[in-house]
Structures are given as structure tokens and as C-alpha cells.
Design an enzyme around this catalytic site. Structure first.
Site, PDB file in Angstrom:
ATOM      1  N   GLY A  14       0.836  -1.213   0.000  1.00  0.00           N
ATOM      2  CA  GLY A  14       0.000   0.000   0.000  1.00  0.00           C
ATOM      3  C   GLY A  14       0.859   1.247   0.000  1.00  0.00           C
ATOM      4  O   GLY A  14       0.439   2.297   0.493  1.00  0.00           O
ATOM      5  N   LEU A  18      -2.296   6.988   0.876  1.00  0.00           N
ATOM      6  CA  LEU A  18      -2.135   8.140   1.781  1.00  0.00           C
ATOM      7  C   LEU A  18      -1.032   7.902   2.808  1.00  0.00           C
ATOM      8  O   LEU A  18      -0.107   8.712   2.960  1.00  0.00           O
ATOM      9  CB  LEU A  18      -3.485   8.384   2.493  1.00  0.00           C
ATOM     10  N   TYR A 143     -15.356  -4.331   6.649  1.00  0.00           N
ATOM     11  CA  TYR A 143     -13.999  -3.834   6.873  1.00  0.00           C
ATOM     12  C   TYR A 143     -13.551  -4.174   8.303  1.00  0.00           C
ATOM     13  O   TYR A 143     -12.427  -4.623   8.536  1.00  0.00           O
ATOM     14  CB  TYR A 143     -14.036  -2.323   6.658  1.00  0.00           C
ATOM     15  N   VAL A 173      -7.229   9.260   9.298  1.00  0.00           N
ATOM     16  CA  VAL A 173      -5.973   9.839   8.801  1.00  0.00           C
ATOM     17  C   VAL A 173      -6.297  10.836   7.689  1.00  0.00           C
ATOM     18  O   VAL A 173      -7.247  10.630   6.929  1.00  0.00           O
ATOM     19  CB  VAL A 173      -5.062   8.734   8.212  1.00  0.00           C
ATOM     20  N   TRP A 208     -22.334  16.444   5.095  1.00  0.00           N
ATOM     21  CA  TRP A 208     -23.292  15.339   5.186  1.00  0.00           C
ATOM     22  C   TRP A 208     -23.565  14.966   6.653  1.00  0.00           C
ATOM     23  O   TRP A 208     -22.633  14.972   7.480  1.00  0.00           O
ATOM     24  CB  TRP A 208     -22.759  14.129   4.436  1.00  0.00           C
ATOM     25  N   ASP A 277     -24.932   9.606   9.590  1.00  0.00           N
ATOM     26  CA  ASP A 277     -23.926  10.127  10.526  1.00  0.00           C
ATOM     27  C   ASP A 277     -22.837   9.097  10.818  1.00  0.00           C
ATOM     28  O   ASP A 277     -21.761   9.434  11.279  1.00  0.00           O
ATOM     29  CB  ASP A 277     -24.597  10.463  11.865  1.00  0.00           C
TER      30      ASP A 277
HETATM   31  P1  NAP Z   1      -5.262   4.285   0.444  1.00  0.00           P
HETATM   32  O1  NAP Z   1      -4.767   5.678   0.301  1.00  0.00           O
HETATM   33  O2  NAP Z   1      -6.638   3.974  -0.056  1.00  0.00           O
HETATM   34  O3  NAP Z   1      -4.214   3.317  -0.254  1.00  0.00           O
HETATM   35  C1  NAP Z   1      -4.476   1.964  -0.379  1.00  0.00           C
HETATM   36  C2  NAP Z   1      -3.216   1.282  -0.822  1.00  0.00           C
HETATM   37  O4  NAP Z   1      -3.482  -0.119  -0.889  1.00  0.00           O
HETATM   38  C3  NAP Z   1      -2.753   1.722  -2.217  1.00  0.00           C
HETATM   39  O5  NAP Z   1      -1.349   1.759  -2.227  1.00  0.00           O
HETATM   40  C4  NAP Z   1      -3.271   0.593  -3.100  1.00  0.00           C
HETATM   41  O6  NAP Z   1      -2.473   0.407  -4.268  1.00  0.00           O
HETATM   42  C5  NAP Z   1      -3.097  -0.600  -2.162  1.00  0.00           C
HETATM   43  N1  NAP Z   1      -3.969  -1.712  -2.538  1.00  0.00           N
HETATM   44  C6  NAP Z   1      -5.327  -1.771  -2.458  1.00  0.00           C
HETATM   45  N2  NAP Z   1      -5.768  -2.966  -2.925  1.00  0.00           N
HETATM   46  C7  NAP Z   1      -4.662  -3.667  -3.293  1.00  0.00           C
HETATM   47  C8  NAP Z   1      -4.455  -4.958  -3.845  1.00  0.00           C
HETATM   48  N3  NAP Z   1      -5.490  -5.778  -4.094  1.00  0.00           N
HETATM   49  N4  NAP Z   1      -3.192  -5.345  -4.103  1.00  0.00           N
HETATM   50  C9  NAP Z   1      -2.145  -4.532  -3.850  1.00  0.00           C
HETATM   51  N5  NAP Z   1      -2.271  -3.307  -3.304  1.00  0.00           N
HETATM   52  C10 NAP Z   1      -3.515  -2.879  -3.043  1.00  0.00           C
HETATM   53  O7  NAP Z   1      -5.215   3.809   1.958  1.00  0.00           O
HETATM   54  P2  NAP Z   1      -4.630   4.562   3.245  1.00  0.00           P
HETATM   55  O8  NAP Z   1      -5.658   5.559   3.655  1.00  0.00           O
HETATM   56  O9  NAP Z   1      -3.240   4.967   2.989  1.00  0.00           O
HETATM   57  O10 NAP Z   1      -4.679   3.405   4.313  1.00  0.00           O
HETATM   58  C11 NAP Z   1      -3.524   2.674   4.685  1.00  0.00           C
HETATM   59  C12 NAP Z   1      -3.869   1.736   5.825  1.00  0.00           C
HETATM   60  O11 NAP Z   1      -4.324   2.497   6.928  1.00  0.00           O
HETATM   61  C13 NAP Z   1      -4.993   0.753   5.489  1.00  0.00           C
HETATM   62  O12 NAP Z   1      -4.685  -0.514   6.005  1.00  0.00           O
HETATM   63  C14 NAP Z   1      -6.200   1.351   6.178  1.00  0.00           C
HETATM   64  O13 NAP Z   1      -7.137   0.348   6.513  1.00  0.00           O
HETATM   65  C15 NAP Z   1      -5.564   1.988   7.383  1.00  0.00           C
HETATM   66  N6  NAP Z   1      -6.312   3.115   7.962  1.00  0.00           N
HETATM   67  C16 NAP Z   1      -6.634   4.205   7.186  1.00  0.00           C
HETATM   68  C17 NAP Z   1      -7.333   5.253   7.754  1.00  0.00           C
HETATM   69  C18 NAP Z   1      -7.713   6.480   6.958  1.00  0.00           C
HETATM   70  O14 NAP Z   1      -8.395   7.368   7.511  1.00  0.00           O
HETATM   71  N7  NAP Z   1      -7.321   6.608   5.695  1.00  0.00           N
HETATM   72  C19 NAP Z   1      -7.698   5.219   9.115  1.00  0.00           C
HETATM   73  C20 NAP Z   1      -7.308   4.094   9.881  1.00  0.00           C
HETATM   74  C21 NAP Z   1      -6.623   3.063   9.285  1.00  0.00           C
HETATM   75  P3  NAP Z   1      -2.772   1.224  -5.630  1.00  0.00           P
HETATM   76  O15 NAP Z   1      -2.327   2.646  -5.386  1.00  0.00           O
HETATM   77  O16 NAP Z   1      -1.946   0.559  -6.658  1.00  0.00           O
HETATM   78  O17 NAP Z   1      -4.245   1.111  -5.858  1.00  0.00           O
HETATM   79  P1  GDP Z   2     -15.861   7.273   9.607  1.00  0.00           P
HETATM   80  O1  GDP Z   2     -15.067   8.132  10.526  1.00  0.00           O
HETATM   81  O2  GDP Z   2     -15.333   5.892   9.481  1.00  0.00           O
HETATM   82  O3  GDP Z   2     -17.327   7.300   9.944  1.00  0.00           O
HETATM   83  O4  GDP Z   2     -15.711   7.828   8.142  1.00  0.00           O
HETATM   84  P2  GDP Z   2     -15.685   9.265   7.460  1.00  0.00           P
HETATM   85  O5  GDP Z   2     -14.326   9.815   7.424  1.00  0.00           O
HETATM   86  O6  GDP Z   2     -16.344   9.033   6.142  1.00  0.00           O
HETATM   87  O7  GDP Z   2     -16.466  10.280   8.420  1.00  0.00           O
HETATM   88  C1  GDP Z   2     -17.793  10.233   8.445  1.00  0.00           C
HETATM   89  C2  GDP Z   2     -18.431  11.357   9.257  1.00  0.00           C
HETATM   90  O8  GDP Z   2     -18.307  12.624   8.598  1.00  0.00           O
HETATM   91  C3  GDP Z   2     -19.902  11.033   9.309  1.00  0.00           C
HETATM   92  O9  GDP Z   2     -20.467  11.577  10.469  1.00  0.00           O
HETATM   93  C4  GDP Z   2     -20.416  11.748   8.065  1.00  0.00           C
HETATM   94  O10 GDP Z   2     -21.807  11.983   8.122  1.00  0.00           O
HETATM   95  C5  GDP Z   2     -19.607  13.041   8.131  1.00  0.00           C
HETATM   96  N1  GDP Z   2     -19.430  13.744   6.851  1.00  0.00           N
HETATM   97  C6  GDP Z   2     -19.805  15.024   6.606  1.00  0.00           C
HETATM   98  N2  GDP Z   2     -19.507  15.376   5.362  1.00  0.00           N
HETATM   99  C7  GDP Z   2     -18.889  14.317   4.785  1.00  0.00           C
HETATM  100  C8  GDP Z   2     -18.310  14.104   3.508  1.00  0.00           C
HETATM  101  O11 GDP Z   2     -18.316  14.954   2.618  1.00  0.00           O
HETATM  102  N3  GDP Z   2     -17.734  12.878   3.300  1.00  0.00           N
HETATM  103  C9  GDP Z   2     -17.699  11.904   4.244  1.00  0.00           C
HETATM  104  N4  GDP Z   2     -17.091  10.745   3.973  1.00  0.00           N
HETATM  105  N5  GDP Z   2     -18.254  12.082   5.467  1.00  0.00           N
HETATM  106  C10 GDP Z   2     -18.834  13.274   5.736  1.00  0.00           C
END
Ligand code: NAP
Ligand code: GDP
Length: 321
Positions: A14, A18, A143, A173, A208, A277
């Protein structure tokens, strides 16, 4: 890894996402070490839902350490629309990556859980011991159960094979290189993108839901520094929450106000209360992190938001959206 002179090869699955790109940024800006080679993998290197493809990638790069970030990731609305796909893809990715890490002799793996996998009905703040205490929120059960199984896999690999496989639990994040897709992505990149478009039209943007839910947000570059610390120093199998303090939790309404300031947007916003929400809050306890790293400085939220908004505006053409 650590302070010894042995060379290591760190594979970040990954690596194009991000969090992966934030790790690349901090490694290239002072956090890397001479004896480390970093590989940032993407779905072009391997489809990690496929066992043979995953194995080929491990045999090609021969990592000594793995930071496992690859996942099917989405915001509330992405999850609501595809729980089964989130479950199946993430189970397959996680099982393949850990199995191939073990088969090829990788001793250390850090995988990624999330605070949104915690039980919906719970007491607050939530800590690391509570991951499996009850069903997750209905909106993202797929998930959540897939992610919870990482912790169980880690237990098995450690108990039966003496591996150091562990996991981190970040909150929401945000940062440069996020997924700014309004329908599928998380709230902050969604709001940044909406405000960007509202600015062009000179109209208010729409938040939203009710704006009442509360979230702790972590800047991807802070998270990246913490993940590298976990890889080098953290020896427990049990997960560790990587989060700002409880006092830094904000409502979605407050977050929207902060994004508007960072985007220099003055037209105001509306609420679409027909939209979900999601979970009201998932306040995480960072006591364990603070015990290890009492001095760690998080980037102030307004500064991190400003850096993210500036990145989006400067990179609008190529940003994921
Ligand atoms: P992201 O921006 O959506 O990136 C996902 C990454 O996974 C990309 O590099 C993608 O590759 C790769 N990927 C997805 N499916 C794949 C597959 N089948 N084979 C190989 N690579 C694959 O995700 P992120 O937000 O950086 O999240 C990173 C980690 O943090 C994840 O495990 C996520 O669950 C966790 N996390 C994220 C958040 C958040 O708010 N974003 C919060 C808590 C935990 P490509 O670029 O080639 O598609
Ligand atoms: P969660 O933290 O896993 O619930 O995921 P989100 O990052 O999608 O955050 C969701 C919260 O933000 C919920 O309360 C949504 O109703 C609110 N929200 C408000 N505006 C937006 C928007 O434009 N996109 C998303 N994804 N959520 C929004």
C-alpha cells in the site's frame, strides 16, 4: 532493524496510498537510515488478493521487514455501499501478506487496523484491549471484521512460529496524497474537495449528516513517524493505538469550520441531514502510546489541514478524486 548495523529491506504494502506516501516522505526527509532499503509497493507490483501474485512479490523483493498498509479503504459512504467486498478483499489481502511474510522468513510485520473497527456499544475512551469486545458499527462491519482478524493472525504467528507480527490502530488519517473522491473517501478530503468546487461556483458547500459526530484526526506525516518507531522499537504483539489525545477530538461541524478556514472559504455551509452520521464517536485512549513516547509532538490540526489543502490545490490535476 533498530540501532544495529545489519542491513534491512523494508517492504511497505500500500506504498502508493495516503499513509504509504507519508512514510516515503518522512523516510526521504530525515527518518531513513543508511542501512535500510525501502520499497513502496502498489497494486502494480502485485494483486495482494491473489496468493501467487503476493508470493512472487515477496520472492522478488526479499523483505526483512514489512509495513502492511494495503487494503480496500473507504469512508462511511464507501463502506455502506459495499460491506461484503470490503470484508472479502481485506481478508484475502491480509491472509496472503502475512502467510507470504511468514513463508519467506520475514520476522517483523506491522499491520494496520483502525479505530472504526472498535465495538459500537462500548465505554469511552476505547483502548487496545477492547477490539473484540462486541459487534462493530453496522455501517462498516465488513472492513471491521476483516481488520480484527489481523490481530488474531498475529497472535497465531507469534504463538506458533515466534514471529514479531503486530498491529497499529490509527484514528481517521488525512494528508497529502489522500483519496479526495467525494463519494468514496473520508470526511476531510471530501470536504476539502467540496470546498474547492464550491469556491469555483461561489456557493456554500454541504456537510453530510448532522455534523454532531466526533472524531480524532491524525496527520499522515505524524502517523508515518510513529509507524517507523513501531517497526523499530515496539515489541508487543498486541496492537497500539496511534492517536492524538481525547482532548483533541472535534465534531464534524468544527472540522468543517477548520477546513473552510484552511481553504480561505467564506461562503458558509449547509447540512444534509438525510445523509448518514455513522458511528457517533470512537474516542480512543492514547495512554499506551504516551507511556512509550511522552514527548511526541503532533502537528497542530490547523497547520496539518493547511498543508493538506495547499497540497490538494497545487496537485489538483493528479490528485486521486
Ligand atoms: P489508500 O490511500 O486507499 O491506499 C491503499 C493502498 O493499498 C494503495 O497503495 C493501493 O495500491 C493498495 N492496494 C489496495 N488494494 C490492493 C491490492 N489488491 N493489491 C495490492 N495493493 C492494493 O489507503 P490509506 O488511507 O493509505 O490506508 C492505509 C492503511 O491504513 C490501510 O490498512 C487502512 O485500513 C488503514 N487506515 C486508514 C485510515 C484512513 O483514515 N485513511 C484510518 C485508519 C486506518 P494502488 O495505489 O496501486 O491502488
Ligand atoms: P468514519 O469516521 O469511518 O465514519 O468515516 P468518514 O471519514 O467518512 O467520516 C464520516 C463522518 O463525517 C460522518 O459523520 C459523516 O456523516 C460526516 N461527513 C460530513 N460530510 C462528509 C463528507 O463529505 N464525506 C464523508 N465521507 N463524510 C462526511
Amino acid at each position: 532493524m533498530g540501532s544495529d548495523c545489519e542491513s534491512s529491506v523494508v517492504l511497505v504494502t500500500g506504498g502508493t496510498g495516503l499513509v504509504g506516501q507519508a512514510i516515503k516522505y518522512v523516510v526521504e526527509n530525515g527518518s531513513g537510515r543508511k542501512n535500510e532499503k525501502w520499497i513502496f509497493g502498489s497494486s502494480k507490483d502485485a494483486d495482494l488478493t491473489d496468493r501467487a501474485s503476493t508470493e512472487a512479490m515477496f520472492l522478488k523483493y526479499k523483505p526483512t521487514h514489512v509495513i502492511h498498509l494495503a487494503a480496500k479503504v473507504g469512508g462511511l459512504f464507501g463502506n455502506l455501499s459495499a460491506n461484503l467486498e470490503f470484508l472479502r478483499k481485506n481478508i484475502a489481502i491480509n491472509d496472503n501478506v502475512l502467510a507470504m511474510a511468514h513463508k519467506t522468513g520475514v520476522q517483523n510485520v506491522v499491520s494496520c487496523l483502525s479505530t472504526c473497527i472498535f465495538p459500537d456499544k462500548t465505554t469511552y475512551p476505547i483502548n487496545e484491549t477492547m477490539v473484540h469486545n462486541g459487534p462493530p458499527h453496522d455501517s462498516n462491519y465488513g472492513y471491521s471484521y476483516a481488520k480484527r482478524l489481523i490481530d488474531i493472525l498475529n497472535r497465531g504467528y507469534n504463538n506458533e512460529h515466534g514471529r514479531n507480527y503486530t498491529s497499529i490502530i490509527p484514528t481517521n488519517v488525512f494528508g497529502p496524497e489522500d483519496n479526495f473522491n467525494i463519494q468514496q473517501g473520508h470526511v476531510l478530503p471530501g470536504l476539502i474537495h467540496k470546498i474547492y468546487l464550491a469556491k469555483l461556483e461561489g456557493k456554500p458547500f454541504t456537510v453530510w449528516g448532522t455534523g454532531k459526530p466526533r472524531r480524532q484526526f491524525i496527520y499522515s506525516r505524524d502517523l508515518a513517524r510513529l509507524i517507523i518507531w513501531v517497526l523499530r522499537e515496539y515489541k508487543e504483539t498486541e496492537p497500539i493505538i496511534l492517536s492524538v489525545g481525547e482532548e483533541d477530538e472535534v465534531s464534524i461541524k468544527e472540522a468543517a469550520e477548520q477546513v473552510a478556514i484552511a481553504m480561505d472559504f467564506k461562503e458558509g455551509f449547509l447540512f444534509d441531514t438525510d445523509k448518514a452520521d455513522g458511528q457517533y464517536k470512537k474516542t480512543a485512549d492514547n495512554t499506551k502510546l504516551r507511556k512509550y513516547l511522552p514527548e511526541f509532538q503532533f502537528t497542530p490540526f490547523p497547520q496539518a489541514l493547511k498543508e493538506t489543502c495547499d497540497w490538494f490545490v497545487e496537485n489538483y490535476q493528479r490528485a486521486r478524486k
